[in-house]
Design a protein around this motif. Sequence first.
Motif, mmCIF file in Angstrom:
data_model
loop_
_atom_site.group_PDB
_atom_site.id
_atom_site.type_symbol
_atom_site.label_atom_id
_atom_site.label_comp_id
_atom_site.label_asym_id
_atom_site.label_seq_id
_atom_site.Cartn_x
_atom_site.Cartn_y
_atom_site.Cartn_z
ATOM 1 N N ARG A 228 21.706 50.736 62.254
ATOM 2 C CA ARG A 228 20.865 49.541 62.399
ATOM 3 C C ARG A 228 20.375 49.399 63.834
ATOM 4 N NH1 ARG A 228 24.799 47.441 58.789
ATOM 5 N NH2 ARG A 228 26.007 46.565 60.516
ATOM 6 N N ILE A 229 21.263 49.640 64.791
ATOM 7 C CA ILE A 229 20.874 49.530 66.201
ATOM 8 C C ILE A 229 19.836 50.581 66.547
ATOM 9 C CG2 ILE A 229 21.702 49.782 68.570
ATOM 10 C CD1 ILE A 229 24.366 48.600 67.646
ATOM 11 N N ALA A 230 20.051 51.816 66.092
ATOM 12 C CA ALA A 230 19.100 52.892 66.380
ATOM 13 C C ALA A 230 17.728 52.581 65.796
ATOM 14 C CB ALA A 230 19.630 54.215 65.830
ATOM 15 N N THR A 231 17.709 52.062 64.576
ATOM 16 C CA THR A 231 16.426 51.740 63.932
ATOM 17 C C THR A 231 15.712 50.606 64.668
ATOM 18 O OG1 THR A 231 17.284 52.434 61.768
ATOM 19 C CG2 THR A 231 15.339 51.007 61.780
ATOM 20 N N ALA A 232 16.449 49.552 64.990
ATOM 21 C CA ALA A 232 15.832 48.394 65.648
ATOM 22 C C ALA A 232 15.356 48.737 67.053
ATOM 23 C CB ALA A 232 16.820 47.232 65.690
ATOM 24 N N THR A 233 16.206 49.377 67.839
ATOM 25 C CA THR A 233 15.828 49.682 69.226
ATOM 26 C C THR A 233 14.739 50.744 69.285
ATOM 27 O OG1 THR A 233 17.649 51.291 69.410
ATOM 28 C CG2 THR A 233 18.070 49.034 70.163
ATOM 29 N N GLY A 234 14.814 51.730 68.391
ATOM 30 C CA GLY A 234 13.774 52.753 68.372
ATOM 31 C C GLY A 234 12.419 52.169 68.017
ATOM 32 N N LYS A 235 12.400 51.301 67.020
ATOM 33 C CA LYS A 235 11.137 50.705 66.589
ATOM 34 C C LYS A 235 10.556 49.811 67.682
ATOM 35 C CE LYS A 235 9.047 48.885 62.419
ATOM 36 N NZ LYS A 235 9.242 48.886 60.966
ATOM 37 N N MET A 236 11.350 48.899 68.197
ATOM 38 C CA MET A 236 10.882 48.003 69.263
ATOM 39 C C MET A 236 10.494 48.792 70.516
ATOM 40 S SD MET A 236 13.629 44.862 69.086
ATOM 41 C CE MET A 236 13.010 44.241 70.646
ATOM 42 N N GLY A 237 11.332 49.755 70.875
ATOM 43 C CA GLY A 237 11.120 50.486 72.114
ATOM 44 C C GLY A 237 9.875 51.336 72.101
ATOM 45 N N LEU A 238 9.653 52.086 71.024
ATOM 46 C CA LEU A 238 8.486 52.956 70.968
ATOM 47 C C LEU A 238 7.193 52.151 70.887
ATOM 48 C CD1 LEU A 238 9.854 55.760 68.632
ATOM 49 C CD2 LEU A 238 9.290 55.969 71.053
ATOM 50 N N ILE A 239 7.223 51.045 70.177
ATOM 51 C CA ILE A 239 6.022 50.198 70.105
ATOM 52 C C ILE A 239 5.712 49.614 71.480
ATOM 53 C CG2 ILE A 239 5.116 48.028 69.189
ATOM 54 C CD1 ILE A 239 6.511 48.711 66.537
ATOM 55 N N ALA A 240 6.741 49.120 72.174
ATOM 56 C CA ALA A 240 6.516 48.550 73.508
ATOM 57 C C ALA A 240 6.002 49.602 74.475
ATOM 58 C CB ALA A 240 7.816 47.941 74.037
ATOM 59 N N ARG A 241 6.604 50.793 74.450
ATOM 60 C CA ARG A 241 6.158 51.847 75.356
ATOM 61 C C ARG A 241 4.748 52.304 75.000
ATOM 62 N NH1 ARG A 241 8.575 57.401 77.656
ATOM 63 N NH2 ARG A 241 8.239 58.198 75.552
ATOM 64 N N GLY A 242 4.439 52.308 73.713
ATOM 65 C CA GLY A 242 3.086 52.653 73.305
ATOM 66 C C GLY A 242 2.061 51.679 73.854
ATOM 67 N N ILE A 243 2.400 50.396 73.862
ATOM 68 C CA ILE A 243 1.470 49.376 74.373
ATOM 69 C C ILE A 243 1.183 49.592 75.860
ATOM 70 C CG2 ILE A 243 1.259 46.910 74.910
ATOM 71 C CD1 ILE A 243 2.775 46.373 72.272
ATOM 72 N N VAL A 244 2.227 49.783 76.655
ATOM 73 C CA VAL A 244 1.998 49.933 78.100
ATOM 74 C C VAL A 244 1.319 51.258 78.407
ATOM 75 C CG1 VAL A 244 3.842 48.373 78.787
ATOM 76 C CG2 VAL A 244 4.358 50.796 78.492
ATOM 77 N N PHE A 245 1.577 52.298 77.602
ATOM 78 C CA PHE A 245 0.911 53.579 77.832
ATOM 79 C C PHE A 245 -0.577 53.499 77.467
ATOM 80 C CE2 PHE A 245 4.519 56.955 77.848
ATOM 81 C CZ PHE A 245 5.088 56.295 78.920
ATOM 82 N N ILE A 246 -0.915 52.736 76.429
ATOM 83 C CA ILE A 246 -2.338 52.550 76.096
ATOM 84 C C ILE A 246 -3.064 51.909 77.273
ATOM 85 C CG2 ILE A 246 -3.918 51.156 74.702
ATOM 86 C CD1 ILE A 246 -2.172 51.744 72.296
ATOM 87 N N LEU A 247 -2.465 50.886 77.849
ATOM 88 C CA LEU A 247 -3.075 50.228 79.002
ATOM 89 C C LEU A 247 -3.192 51.192 80.179
ATOM 90 C CD1 LEU A 247 -1.286 46.749 78.858
ATOM 91 C CD2 LEU A 247 -3.685 47.237 78.348
ATOM 92 N N SER A 248 -2.152 51.960 80.462
ATOM 93 C CA SER A 248 -2.187 52.900 81.577
ATOM 94 C C SER A 248 -3.268 53.957 81.367
ATOM 95 C CB SER A 248 -0.823 53.583 81.739
ATOM 96 O OG SER A 248 0.184 52.648 82.042
ATOM 97 N N GLY A 249 -3.395 54.452 80.137
ATOM 98 C CA GLY A 249 -4.432 55.435 79.845
ATOM 99 C C GLY A 249 -5.823 54.854 79.982
ATOM 100 N N TRP A 250 -5.979 53.602 79.537
ATOM 101 C CA TRP A 250 -7.281 52.945 79.649
ATOM 102 C C TRP A 250 -7.670 52.754 81.116
ATOM 103 C CZ3 TRP A 250 -11.620 52.277 77.437
ATOM 104 C CH2 TRP A 250 -12.487 51.248 77.816
#
Length: 283
Positions: free
Chosen positions: A202-224
């Motif tokens: 449960r921890i792996a699923t929750a942290t992986g989902k939240m973490g990858l989405i959050a990192r994806g958001i900041v990386f989109i901004l950095s790429g832009w």
Amino acid sequence: MARTMNTVEQVGRQAGQAAAGAIRNPWVERLARLGYAARGIVYSLVGILAIQAAFGGRGQTTDTRGAVQKIAQESTALLWLVALGLFGYALWKVIQGVLDPEAKGSDAKGWLQRGAMIVIGLIYGGLAWAAVQMATGNGGSAAGGGSQGFTAEVMAKPFGRWLVALAGIGVIVYALRELRDGWTEKFKQKLKMGEMDPQEQRIATATGKMGLIARGIVFILSGWFLVQAALRFDASQARGLSGALDTLASQPFGPWLLGLVALGLVAFGAYSILEARYRRIVF
């Protein structure tokens, strides 16, 4: 000629076998796992500092180098451990890209993925070297202008502007992949889920989902930001992780946006630490 070709092929096979034997060394896997843990510590600290900036009224957002600088201020012993881990992570990513133990292939898609691994390895290798410099007292400040200075250097080269634009597009594509993997929970394929107890799953699923989405958001901004720097021929438009977090903070409901993404980065840190134990390390 045929004899020469056979000799070359034999040398190539021998070199490949030697390289394969080298990466199967238990210390390579240990360094890789320590690397995931070190990455987790760094991202957790980035997220914690951003949460403090959003809601605590103290501190400021920072990037991974700034997080390493913060570690340097607190504990030299931990800094050396993080430096070793970052070096191990860098080494593993380069091995993944060059020797292709995960069989990504040699077609266009495979080389694109492998090239991205090598680039990530080089980035983390630079971060590991910065940590060593800090540990030995030779490190510079962790100011956030590094990305702008590097972007300016690249754009000053022939075709540099296009290289920066391509780099920005590449970061956005990578970020979209992070978002996809987080949303669909595809990341679980890379974990030994069967070796976890239900709570760890449960921890792996929750942290992986939240973490990858959050990192994806900041990386989109950095790429832009990189794309904008290239389009406007203005290196000051380029911003790294801390710049992306600052941009979130400046939006309507900024503290809440920043806080949510920062919490996601802490989750990504926790997920990375779980990866240190349960990641499938394929040789």
